[in-house]
Design a protein around this motif. Structure first.
Motif, mmCIF file in Angstrom:
data_model
loop_
_atom_site.group_PDB
_atom_site.id
_atom_site.type_symbol
_atom_site.label_atom_id
_atom_site.label_comp_id
_atom_site.label_asym_id
_atom_site.label_seq_id
_atom_site.Cartn_x
_atom_site.Cartn_y
_atom_site.Cartn_z
ATOM 1 N N LEU A 170 -84.455 -45.359 -31.108
ATOM 2 C CA LEU A 170 -83.732 -44.115 -30.824
ATOM 3 C C LEU A 170 -82.168 -44.292 -31.104
ATOM 4 N N GLN A 171 -81.782 -45.290 -30.927
ATOM 5 C CA GLN A 171 -80.245 -45.553 -31.234
ATOM 6 C C GLN A 171 -80.125 -45.381 -32.511
ATOM 7 N N ARG A 172 -81.098 -46.064 -33.475
ATOM 8 C CA ARG A 172 -80.918 -45.728 -34.918
ATOM 9 C C ARG A 172 -80.955 -44.306 -35.446
ATOM 10 N N LEU A 173 -81.872 -43.846 -34.632
ATOM 11 C CA LEU A 173 -81.853 -42.366 -35.087
ATOM 12 C C LEU A 173 -80.773 -41.592 -34.803
ATOM 13 N N MET A 174 -79.939 -41.878 -33.768
ATOM 14 C CA MET A 174 -78.795 -41.147 -33.167
ATOM 15 C C MET A 174 -77.733 -41.405 -33.950
ATOM 16 N N ARG A 175 -77.694 -42.918 -34.470
ATOM 17 C CA ARG A 175 -76.531 -43.187 -35.395
ATOM 18 C C ARG A 175 -76.763 -42.571 -36.623
ATOM 19 N N PHE A 176 -77.872 -42.304 -37.049
ATOM 20 C CA PHE A 176 -78.016 -41.718 -38.503
ATOM 21 C C PHE A 176 -77.623 -40.249 -38.378
ATOM 22 N N VAL A 177 -78.053 -39.453 -37.171
ATOM 23 C CA VAL A 177 -77.662 -38.179 -37.117
ATOM 24 C C VAL A 177 -76.177 -37.911 -36.788
ATOM 25 N N LEU A 178 -75.409 -38.842 -36.000
ATOM 26 C CA LEU A 178 -74.219 -38.594 -35.687
ATOM 27 C C LEU A 178 -73.226 -39.174 -36.463
ATOM 28 N N SER A 179 -73.560 -40.343 -37.617
ATOM 29 C CA SER A 179 -72.487 -40.848 -38.063
ATOM 30 C C SER A 179 -71.578 -40.060 -39.014
ATOM 31 N N PRO A 180 -72.226 -39.018 -39.799
ATOM 32 C CA PRO A 180 -71.361 -38.416 -40.428
ATOM 33 C C PRO A 180 -70.255 -37.635 -39.679
ATOM 34 N N ILE A 181 -70.579 -37.112 -38.471
ATOM 35 C CA ILE A 181 -69.428 -36.596 -37.819
ATOM 36 C C ILE A 181 -68.350 -37.345 -37.210
ATOM 37 N N HIS A 182 -68.959 -38.609 -37.038
ATOM 38 C CA HIS A 182 -68.171 -39.874 -36.783
ATOM 39 C C HIS A 182 -67.090 -40.076 -38.040
ATOM 40 N N LEU A 183 -67.683 -39.984 -39.344
ATOM 41 C CA LEU A 183 -66.948 -40.217 -40.442
ATOM 42 C C LEU A 183 -65.812 -38.987 -40.615
ATOM 43 N N ALA A 184 -66.176 -37.918 -40.167
ATOM 44 C CA ALA A 184 -65.370 -36.595 -40.399
ATOM 45 C C ALA A 184 -64.359 -37.005 -39.365
ATOM 46 N N LEU A 185 -64.401 -37.306 -38.229
ATOM 47 C CA LEU A 185 -63.417 -37.784 -37.128
ATOM 48 C C LEU A 185 -62.398 -38.872 -37.635
ATOM 49 N N VAL A 186 -62.947 -39.882 -38.154
ATOM 50 C CA VAL A 186 -62.170 -40.893 -38.696
ATOM 51 C C VAL A 186 -61.303 -40.221 -39.721
ATOM 52 N N LEU A 187 -61.783 -39.774 -40.833
ATOM 53 C CA LEU A 187 -60.976 -39.191 -41.936
ATOM 54 C C LEU A 187 -59.739 -38.413 -41.341
ATOM 55 N N VAL A 188 -60.037 -37.452 -40.519
ATOM 56 C CA VAL A 188 -59.149 -36.348 -39.905
ATOM 57 C C VAL A 188 -58.119 -37.065 -39.135
ATOM 58 N N LYS A 189 -58.389 -37.930 -38.154
ATOM 59 C CA LYS A 189 -57.554 -38.867 -37.364
ATOM 60 C C LYS A 189 -56.668 -39.743 -38.187
ATOM 61 N N SER A 190 -57.199 -40.509 -39.229
ATOM 62 C CA SER A 190 -56.457 -41.471 -39.731
ATOM 63 C C SER A 190 -55.810 -40.795 -40.984
ATOM 64 N N GLY A 191 -55.918 -39.536 -41.499
ATOM 65 C CA GLY A 191 -55.382 -38.943 -42.615
ATOM 66 C C GLY A 191 -55.596 -39.733 -43.782
ATOM 67 N N ALA A 192 -56.771 -40.599 -43.885
ATOM 68 C CA ALA A 192 -57.062 -41.322 -45.400
ATOM 69 C C ALA A 192 -57.343 -40.247 -46.427
ATOM 70 N N ARG A 193 -56.950 -40.552 -47.258
ATOM 71 C CA ARG A 193 -57.056 -39.805 -48.455
ATOM 72 C C ARG A 193 -58.125 -40.145 -49.634
ATOM 73 N N VAL A 194 -58.695 -41.446 -49.596
ATOM 74 C CA VAL A 194 -59.717 -41.814 -50.337
ATOM 75 C C VAL A 194 -60.860 -42.712 -49.487
ATOM 76 N N VAL A 195 -61.972 -42.656 -50.027
ATOM 77 C CA VAL A 195 -63.093 -43.100 -49.401
ATOM 78 C C VAL A 195 -63.568 -43.917 -50.419
ATOM 79 N N HIS A 196 -63.972 -45.161 -50.028
ATOM 80 C CA HIS A 196 -64.581 -46.266 -51.127
ATOM 81 C C HIS A 196 -66.144 -46.536 -50.590
ATOM 82 N N LEU A 197 -67.041 -45.907 -51.027
ATOM 83 C CA LEU A 197 -68.293 -46.152 -50.810
ATOM 84 C C LEU A 197 -68.838 -47.320 -51.437
ATOM 85 N N ASN A 198 -69.617 -48.152 -50.588
ATOM 86 C CA ASN A 198 -70.378 -49.267 -51.396
ATOM 87 C C ASN A 198 -71.801 -48.949 -51.096
#
Length: 367
Positions: free
Chosen positions: A57-85
């Protein structure tokens, strides 16, 4: 100094837990420790299940919510570049496709580093719709990087519009390439394997090869460092062939202990079936430990057969035994290869070079 630090552009670097034992986590740790931090503020964004303790259940919730978490990180930090691995395997691809939609939706730049997997022509072979989606994912990246020249050719053939660059893995050679070592001219060969204990690494071909060498009257020692799901079966195989007296299982080794193991070993046996660009290969070569490996993925870019080590075909125990015997019989050649392997890493595969590569790519994204 503080004013300068505030002015640094922020880069969000994706990767598994920094405590995880994987090639990607090693890569991310090196980026975070490199002198890229002088020019940019690198922020780690944890993805994947490695290093986490969670139920379904926790894995499923992370999968669903992590894109929202990423959006919050990008907005809060002001980061202009994302480096996917990422890599072209189903789990990583679909996860990072969702992340890329968030990144592009917020107007951020994206460096998409591919750590192996299938070639794009083969990933959704026969499915035109999914192949189109993969093409859009790659084209939405400002930069795509690959590990090998063969991948570079394949990605350009897949779509010439993709901005793809060759950026091989690298290591910090401190503690390996800067250490003096003696070369074994008359003692039994000290063989070593460092990596996950899984069949696809060619571990059972090593057993068969050593059994052949023992029957031929050759003496050797093998040290195996690592853990994995096939460990019990591998132990049983060595016992079945009566090789337990010349093989030691060390479990996981790290830091100075691992460096000492490399420096005390003559030959790295690594007949893997499939790879990206293994850090163990670079570490072995930096320590002047000669590799016997397979010409798969990025490995032929790193070493030349007969100059830095020897190639054997995958799944060919007889060829592996012959390669070990060749080096056992010609210690002068072994020494020449050891010195050439160390030079090769220092010339092309250092952390300083990796940082320079990504500094240029980050600058182009921000420009």
């Amino acid at each position: 100094m503080n004013a300068f630090a505030v002015s640094k552009h922020k880069i969000v670097v994706f990767g598994p837990s920094l405590e995880a034992l994987s090639g990607v986590s090693t890569h991310v740790r090196m980026l975070l420790a490199s002198d890229l931090q002088r020019d940019y503020k690198l922020l780690h964004f944890q993805v994947g299940s490695e290093g986490r303790r969670e139920n379904s259940l926790q894995r499923l919730m992370r999968f669903v919510l992590s894109p929202i978490h990423l959006a919050l990180v990008l907005v809060k930090s002001g980061a202009r570049v994302v480096h996917l691995n990422t890599s072209l395997d189903p789990k990583g691809y679909w996860r990072d496709l969702a992340y890329s939609i968030v990144v592009r939706g917020l107007g951020r730049r994206m460096v998409n580093q591919i750590h192996g997997g299938a070639l794009p022509q083969d990933f959704f072979r026969g499915n035109a719709v999914l192949t189109w989606l993969l093409r859009r994912f790659l084209l939405s990246s400002d930069v795509v990087t690959v590990l090998s020249s063969a991948e570079l050719i394949a990605y350009r053939a897949f779509d010439a519009r993709i901005s793809v660059h060759l950026v091989p893995n690298a290591i910090d050679p401190t503690g390996l390439a800067d250490q003096a070592r003696s070369h074994n001219v008359d003692r039994p060969l000290q063989l070593v394997y460092v990596g996950r204990l899984v069949r696809a690494k060619g571990l059972f071909e090593i057993v068969e090869a050593l059994a052949d060498l023992r029957r031929a009257g050759r003496a050797f020692k093998l040290s195996i460092a690592g853990e994995g799901p096939d460990k019990a079966e591998l132990l049983a195989a060595y016992q079945r062939f009566g090789l337990q007296d010349c093989v030691q299982f060390l479990g996981g080794v790290f830091g100075a202990e691992k460096y000492r193991l490399w420096l005390d070993s003559d030959v790295f046996v690594f007949p893997s079936y499939t790879e990206g660009l293994p850090y163990s290969l670079l570490e072995a070569m930096a320590a002047a430990c000669v590799p016997i490996t397979t010409p798969v993925a990025a490995i032929p870019d790193v070493m030349r057969n007969g100059e830095h080590g020897l190639f054997v075909p995958p799944k060919d125990a007889r060829a592996l035994a012959m390669a070990i015997a060749t080096l056992d019989d010609d210690r002068e050649r072994l020494t020449r290869m050891a010195e050439a392997a160390r030079r090769r890493v220092l010339e092309q595969y250092t952390l300083a070079r990796l940082a320079d590569d990504f500094r240029g790519l980050y600058t182009s994204c921000l420009g």
